[in-house]
Design a protein around this motif. Structure first.
Motif: not given
Length: 273
Positions: A1-21
């Motif tokens: 399974m692809y391992q997502v980094t915290a930086d990637q998640v934070n970048k997507l959150r800032k862009k979309t406003g979606s939740g962490i999960m």
């Protein structure tokens, strides 16, 4: 399974406003492709929007804003389903962002098709439906243009007003603030008696006459007395004749005259949730 980094998640959150999960799940599904993750989250928003299309969106936040020149103002109402979402900081932040962008548009439909980032306002509402899990709607769009426009948004974002003036002399900012608050607090039916419908005036006159008949007043006196009662109705329900909220001894008309004999109110808008 692809391992997502915290930086990637934070970048997507800032862009979309979606939740962490949600961000983590989207990034995992598309193997870390940022653009595909955004599309996936938008599709989620579209699905939720479709499922909740028949829901009532009666809660929300109203925001009134004026451009830097003080000549154009808008009231934007961002609606949602529950008061819980309406009080969320991110929700009110979005309402303010929409109002700021709306200042160059005069029409709701035109604004819904306007760009906000890489998408339209309409698409942004669908995207954010996926974020908050509730139906979002642009329930209010009011525009006012005048030589000077003032705005007021009441605490809690449930009432918003705009008021326009014919000229912009020094000190008009305070006058605008005072009378924008007047409109919010006193909720006038119209600017002057001439702006009230003939049917409404006749109805009020007949109500007054009927009350006078019950008091035993003679028929030949009813018209004159009813006219006096109409004046009281005007003083309560037309902005220009209302008592000024900061000094009940003055009418709004007198307050304006004391400030500048040349100034007049051109129009006003008031919206309440």
């Amino acid at each position: 399974m692809y391992q997502v980094t915290a930086d990637q998640v934070n970048k997507l959150r800032k862009k979309t406003g979606s939740g962490i999960m949600d961000c983590k799940k989207a990034l995992t599904e598309v193997q870390g492709d940022f653009d595909k993750a955004i599309d996936l989250l938008r599709k989620k928003g579209q699905k939720i929007a479709m499922n909740r299309s028949d829901r009532e969106a009666n809660e929300g936040a109203l925001v009134a804003k004026v451009n830097t020149a003080g000549t154009k103002g808008v009231i934007v109402g961002l609606n949602c389903e529950t008061d819980f979402v309406a009080k969320n900081d991110n929700f009110t932040k979005l309402a303010h962002e929409l109002a700021e962008k709306a200042l160059i548009y005069k029409d709701k439909e035109e604004f819904l098709e306007a760009p906000i980032g890489a998408i339209t306002v309409k698409e942004k509402l669908i995207e954010q439906t996926g974020v908050v899990g509730e139906k979002l709607d642009l329930g209010t769009f009011e525009f006012l243009e005048s030589p000077f426009v003032a705005s007021y948004t009441h605490h809690g974002n449930k009432i918003a007003t705009l008021i326009g003036f014919s000229i912009a002399p020094e000190g008009v900012d305070q006058v605008g603030k005072d009378l924008a608050m007047q409109v919010a607090a006193m909720n006038p039916m119209a600017l002057t008696e001439e702006d009230l419908s003939v049917d409404l005036i006749e109805k009020e006159k007949e109500i007054a006459k009927e009350q006078l008949r019950k008091e035993g007043k003679p028929e030949n006196m009813l018209e004159n007395i009813a006219q006096g009662k109409l004046k009281k109705f005007y003083s309560e329900n037309t902005l220009i004749h209302q008592s000024f909220i900061k000094d009940q001894k003055l009418s709004v008309a007198t307050y304006l005259k004391n400030f500048d004999t040349s100034i007049r109110i051109t129009a006003y808008r008031r919206v309440a949730l």
